[in-house]
Motif scaffolding. Structure first.
Motif, PDB file in Angstrom:
ATOM      1  N   TRP A 168       0.803  -1.229   0.000  1.00 37.09           N
ATOM      2  CA  TRP A 168       0.000   0.000   0.000  1.00 37.09           C
ATOM      3  C   TRP A 168       0.835   1.278   0.000  1.00 37.09           C
ATOM      4  O   TRP A 168       0.467   2.249  -0.667  1.00 37.09           O
ATOM      5  CB  TRP A 168      -1.007  -0.003   1.146  1.00 37.09           C
ATOM      6  CG  TRP A 168      -0.410   0.168   2.518  1.00 37.09           C
ATOM      7  CD1 TRP A 168      -0.007  -0.816   3.366  1.00 37.09           C
ATOM      8  CD2 TRP A 168      -0.156   1.402   3.185  1.00 37.09           C
ATOM      9  NE1 TRP A 168       0.494  -0.278   4.528  1.00 37.09           N
ATOM     10  CE2 TRP A 168       0.412   1.092   4.444  1.00 37.09           C
ATOM     11  CE3 TRP A 168      -0.349   2.746   2.847  1.00 37.09           C
ATOM     12  CZ2 TRP A 168       0.779   2.067   5.359  1.00 37.09           C
ATOM     13  CZ3 TRP A 168       0.025   3.721   3.772  1.00 37.09           C
ATOM     14  CH2 TRP A 168       0.572   3.375   5.008  1.00 37.09           C
TER      15      TRP A 168
ATOM     16  N   GLY B 216      -8.150  -4.014  -2.279  1.00 39.99           N
ATOM     17  CA  GLY B 216      -9.257  -4.064  -3.229  1.00 39.99           C
ATOM     18  C   GLY B 216      -8.860  -4.241  -4.672  1.00 39.99           C
ATOM     19  O   GLY B 216      -9.673  -4.638  -5.506  1.00 39.99           O
TER      20      GLY B 216
ATOM     21  N   SER C 114      -5.442   4.636   5.497  1.00 43.73           N
ATOM     22  CA  SER C 114      -6.459   3.586   5.364  1.00 43.73           C
ATOM     23  C   SER C 114      -7.007   3.518   3.940  1.00 43.73           C
ATOM     24  O   SER C 114      -7.345   2.435   3.449  1.00 43.73           O
ATOM     25  CB  SER C 114      -7.593   3.798   6.364  1.00 43.73           C
ATOM     26  OG  SER C 114      -8.221   5.055   6.145  1.00 43.73           O
TER      27      SER C 114
ATOM     28  N   ASP D 245      -6.777   0.096   1.813  1.00 39.38           N
ATOM     29  CA  ASP D 245      -7.967  -0.493   1.179  1.00 39.38           C
ATOM     30  C   ASP D 245      -7.773  -0.640  -0.320  1.00 39.38           C
ATOM     31  O   ASP D 245      -8.206  -1.629  -0.917  1.00 39.38           O
ATOM     32  CB  ASP D 245      -9.211   0.354   1.458  1.00 39.38           C
ATOM     33  CG  ASP D 245      -9.658   0.317   2.909  1.00 39.38           C
ATOM     34  OD1 ASP D 245      -9.192  -0.573   3.671  1.00 39.38           O
ATOM     35  OD2 ASP D 245     -10.470   1.177   3.297  1.00 39.38           O
TER      36      ASP D 245
END
Length: 188
Positions: free
Chosen positions: A19, A60, A52, A56
């Protein structure tokens, strides 16, 4: 995972733990001089998103997701050279512009290759991975939108096999823009 022919670049899907690198590549893409034509968001808006959001996003659109897949080109030094994301749009839904989606299709977004890695076949390799995943996911076609003045991107997409559909979508971000839809049909 695949290697780009003639180079040591690895094309792969993002992983949940990626991320921070997903965030950094997006922010770098939004600093590119052509970003105002190629992306719908601004650097400031993306930089303001909380961690966050990026966590995600990596989950995703990473390995195992059935609705989106972000592919990255990892350079020989381990850095990320570029990225492309394919989103699945279901028939009967509405797309990002509010138009009805008539059939199950892929939608390519977030295409970017760092300037120092351009001209090495990475766009084609990223699209090969993205299209293969889309066809395996059962879509009938894949589309993307490109700014009418971004002729370099249009030429790259045509080289890959996309053709202009004739659909033009107007929207406003900082200035009035028109985006052209390009599509490629599922091979027989």
């Amino acid at each position: 995972m695949s290697l780009v022919s003639g180079n040591d670049y690895v094309i792969r899907a993002v992983r949940p733990g990626d991320w921070e690198r997903v965030k950094q590549l997006r922010l770098d893409a939004l600093r590119d001089p052509i970003a105002h034509l190629a992306f719908l968001e601004t650097y400031d808006a993306a930089a303001a998103r909380p961690d966050s959001f990026w966590q995600d996003r990596a989950v995703g659109s990473g390995e195992g997701s059935t609705t989106a897949r972000q592919f990255i080109a990892e350079a020989p030094d381990g850095g990320w050279a570029g990225s492309a994301t394919v989103l699945i749009e279901e028939a009967g839904s509405e797309d990002w512009a509010g138009f009805p989606v008539e059939r199950r299709q892929g939608h390519v977004a977030g295409v970017f290759v760092r300037p120092e890695h351009r001209g090495k076949g990475l766009i084609e390799a990223l699209f090969d991975a993205g299209l293969a995943w889309a066809w395996e996911s059962g879509v009938e076609r894949v589309r993307l939108f490109v700014h009418e003045k971004n002729t370099r991107a249009q030429a790259a997409y045509r080289k890959i096999g996309f053709e202009a559909s004739g659909r033009v979508v107007a929207f406003s971000k900082d200035e009035a823009q028109e985006e052209l839809e390009f599509v490629v049909e599922r091979p027989l």
